[in-house]
Structure formats: structure tokens, C-alpha cells
Enzyme design. Structure first.
Site, PDB file in Angstrom:
ATOM      1  N   ALA A 135       0.830  -1.198   0.000  1.00  0.00           N
ATOM      2  CA  ALA A 135       0.000   0.000   0.000  1.00  0.00           C
ATOM      3  C   ALA A 135       0.873   1.260   0.000  1.00  0.00           C
ATOM      4  O   ALA A 135       1.996   1.253   0.513  1.00  0.00           O
ATOM      5  CB  ALA A 135      -0.916   0.006   1.213  1.00  0.00           C
ATOM      6  N   GLY A 180       0.781  -5.788   0.454  1.00  0.00           N
ATOM      7  CA  GLY A 180      -0.257  -5.884  -0.570  1.00  0.00           C
ATOM      8  C   GLY A 180       0.271  -6.353  -1.911  1.00  0.00           C
ATOM      9  O   GLY A 180      -0.474  -6.927  -2.707  1.00  0.00           O
ATOM     10  N   GLU A 183       0.179 -10.018  -1.600  1.00  0.00           N
ATOM     11  CA  GLU A 183      -1.230 -10.425  -1.607  1.00  0.00           C
ATOM     12  C   GLU A 183      -1.785 -10.413  -3.025  1.00  0.00           C
ATOM     13  O   GLU A 183      -2.583 -11.285  -3.404  1.00  0.00           O
ATOM     14  CB  GLU A 183      -2.045  -9.493  -0.709  1.00  0.00           C
ATOM     15  CG  GLU A 183      -1.754  -9.687   0.768  1.00  0.00           C
ATOM     16  CD  GLU A 183      -2.527  -8.739   1.652  1.00  0.00           C
ATOM     17  OE1 GLU A 183      -3.300  -9.212   2.501  1.00  0.00           O
ATOM     18  OE2 GLU A 183      -2.361  -7.509   1.487  1.00  0.00           O
ATOM     19  N   GLU A 203       3.220  -6.698   7.354  1.00  0.00           N
ATOM     20  CA  GLU A 203       2.312  -5.753   7.998  1.00  0.00           C
ATOM     21  C   GLU A 203       2.457  -5.681   9.507  1.00  0.00           C
ATOM     22  O   GLU A 203       2.229  -4.614  10.112  1.00  0.00           O
ATOM     23  CB  GLU A 203       0.865  -6.096   7.636  1.00  0.00           C
ATOM     24  CG  GLU A 203       0.457  -5.731   6.220  1.00  0.00           C
ATOM     25  CD  GLU A 203       0.792  -6.805   5.199  1.00  0.00           C
ATOM     26  OE1 GLU A 203       0.344  -6.695   4.057  1.00  0.00           O
ATOM     27  OE2 GLU A 203       1.532  -7.768   5.559  1.00  0.00           O
TER      28      GLU A 203
END
Length: 333
Positions: A135, A180, A183, A203
Site C-alpha cells: 500500500a 499488498g 497479496e 504488515e
């Protein structure tokens, strides 16, 4: 009740696939609504009027492309026809997921899922040395708390849509994939990485947890215990270790151009092109649905999916091509 519900969901998905071949009948639309799968009637992604050059493996692959500032969508030609490449292109931010980039990704994925000409999607970075840094924390720091929640939900939904694309998807990881970014790769069916690439769900270092599917897809990929270890420690692994633990399917030595994983992904995608398009779609559906239920229900799902390939024109063409000892000419019908 759970197996019955899973079976109903699978059959609903099969109904959707059949309906797409019949130009989305009203009954299929009702099924889609019941399953919460929207957007299948979206128009195909509009191609740009200019041809773009895609340089890889020492040659140029021409394509019709719609180029966005942060996401480039390329439809490959010639022997790669049917392969679509989604290229992340935020060099100034290490391809970090911003609101704008997530919006572009959502729009592209929504269009691709209804485009019958698409046979395989390759997700890559066009920025050397990086796949996706996760992110965009600089952008997030300027958001109100309510905006953060909305952004994470939008990113999660977009990555889920990528995972639910009816065609095979391949992540080509030629650089760092963190948070992310990993992911995003986990949502693809297959992952290919350079040995020098770095991957991890980091994270917990920021006192948060993976919020776009990482806590669910990582254990399903490498096992619960090891997934917990990687998430709890925020450990980063290279391509070799990622291959050894099953996080990726293929590892390759990086080349001077920095696109070794992308080249391997293209070669893999080419192996998928000759196969029957409808069979590929229902095979993916059968596997995805079957992995979430018990074996007996999974076998029933497989039987239902197999039945969807029997009446297709592709199957008739496949049998005819076999009889005539020639390559089949599938049309996805």
C-alpha cells in the site's frame, strides 16, 4: 448444510459460464445476482488505436494496448495472441497501491472477465527491481480513518476479483513484492519469481495485519504453521526460499534486462493457449470450488463441471482434430 451450500455455489458458477456462452440469458443474470457476482456483463476493455511494442526475450511482441499512467494493459499478438499483460507502472512510488492504481486495476479486471478473447492474464511490473511495495503509506498517512477503511475494502475487493477471473492468471515477480504486493501475487493462480526477488507479508511491523487476503491465501498456499511463522515474524524470503516452501511455482535466475520471471511467465502462458477455452474455465472453477469443501462434495462439483464441457462446440472440434491428427481450432464455444 455447508457441502450443499458449496455445491449450490459451484453450480451457480457453472450456470454463469454456460450463460456467458448463451449471451447472458435472464436466468443467468438472476444466478449471478444470487451469487453476488456482478460486472460479468461489462463491455470488453477498449483497445487503444495505436500499437504498442512489448520487448521481451530479445524480440518485440506487438499489441493493441490501452496505456494508463500507472497501469498498462497490453493485448499480445501473433504466437502470444490471447495473452493479456497487466503492467504496474508507478516507478516513483515503487508500484505502491494508491487509490488511483486500485481503481485502474478494478476497471481492467472487470473488463477482462467478460472478454472471451482473453485466454491468460500475466501480472507484472514495468519498473525494474520492484513488483509492488504494498500500500502507498504516504498517501494513506493523509487519509482520514474512514478513508483508510474504504481504501482497504476496495483493494481487497479488487484483489478478490483478480482471483476470480475465469482464465488462468500468472504473477511474474521480477523484484520486491511486500505486503499488498505479495497479496496481489497470491491472488494469481501461478507465481513465477526471479531468484533475487524479495517477498513477504510485513504488515505486523506496522502493528497491523495483512488486509487484502494474505491471512487466508498464504496458509492455503504454504500451510498454516509456516504461514503463521512468516506473518508473525514479518520475514522476507528470496526466490529460492519461496520456491522451497511452495510460495511460488517456478524460480529463475535474473537476467540483464531484469525480466526473467516475466519471460518464464510468458512461456508458461503459451502452454495454456492451445487448450480448450471452456475446459480451462470450468477446470479452474472446479479446482477453486473443490478446495473449499470435503472430497465427496468436491467430486460432485467436478462431475458438474465436466458435464459443462460435453455439449460444447470446442469438444466436438477437439475430437475431430484428434481424429484428423491436426491442431484443434478452438473458439471458446
Amino acid at each position: 448444510a455447508a457441502p450443499a451450500a458449496a455445491m449450490a455455489a459451484a453450480l451457480g458458477g457453472l450456470g454463469l459460464l454456460r450463460a456467458q456462452r448463451l449471451r447472458l440469458t435472464a436466468a443467468a443474470a438472476a444466478t449471478s445476482a444470487a451469487l453476488g457476482r456482478t460486472g460479468h456483463g461489462a463491455p470488453p476493455l477498449r483497445r487503444g488505436v495505436a500499437a504498442a511494442a512489448l520487448h521481451s526475450a530479445g524480440r518485440s511482441y506487438g499489441s493493441q494496448a490501452k496505456e494508463e499512467e500507472e497501469l498498462r494493459v497490453r493485448y499480445l499478438d501473433d504466437e502470444h495472441k490471447g495473452i493479456v499483460v497487466l503492467g504496474l507502472n508507478r516507478s516513483h512510488a515503487k508500484n505502491a497501491l494508491s487509490k488511483n492504481l486500485v481503481k485502474m486495476m478494478s476497471k481492467a479486471v472487470d473488463a477482462l472477465k467478460s472478454d472471451k478473447k482473453v485466454r491468460t492474464v500475466v501480472f507484472r511490473s514495468e519498473v525494474p527491481g520492484i513488483f509492488c511495495a504494498g500500500a502507498d503509506l504516504k498517501e494513506r498517512a493523509k487519509m482520514h480513518s474512514s478513508e483508510v477503511s474504504s481504501f482497504v475494502s476496495r483493494a481487497r475487493a479488487t484483489i478478490n476479483e483478480l482471483a476470480n477471473l475465469p482464465v488462468p492468471t500468472i504473477a511474474a515477480i521480477d523484484g520486491t513484492a511486500l505486503g499488498g504486493g505479495l497479496e496481489l501475487a497470491l491472488a494469481c493462480d501461478i507465481r513465477v519469481a526471479a531468484s533475487s526477488a524479495k517477498m513477504g507479508l510485513v504488515e505486523t511491523k506496522l502493528a497491523i495485519i495483512p488486509g487484502a487476503g494474505g491471512t487466508q491465501r498464504l496458509p492455503r498456499t504454504i500451510g498454516v504453521s509456516l504461514a503463521k511463522e512468516l506473518i508473525f515474524s514479518a520475514r522476507i524470503v528470496d526466490g529460492e526460499e519461496a520456491k522451497s516452501i511452495g510460495l511460488i511455482s517456478h524460480v529463475v535466475e535474473q537476467n540483464e534486462a531484469g525480466d526473467a520471471a516475466y519471460r518464464r511467465a510468458l512461456a508458461l502462458a503459451r502452454e495454456f493457449l492451445p487448450q480448450g477455452p471452456v475446459a480451462m474455465r470450468v477446470a479452474k472453477l472446479a479446482i477453486n470450488q473443490g478446495m473449499e469443501v470435503d472430497l465427496v462434495t468436491g467430486l460432485a462439483i467436478e462431475e458438474a463441471c465436466y458435464a459443462q464441457t460435453i455439449p460444447t462446440k470446442d469438444r466436438i472440434e477437439g475430437l475431430l482434430a484428434f481424429k484428423e491428427k491436426r491442431p484443434p481450432r478452438y473458439k471458446g464455444e
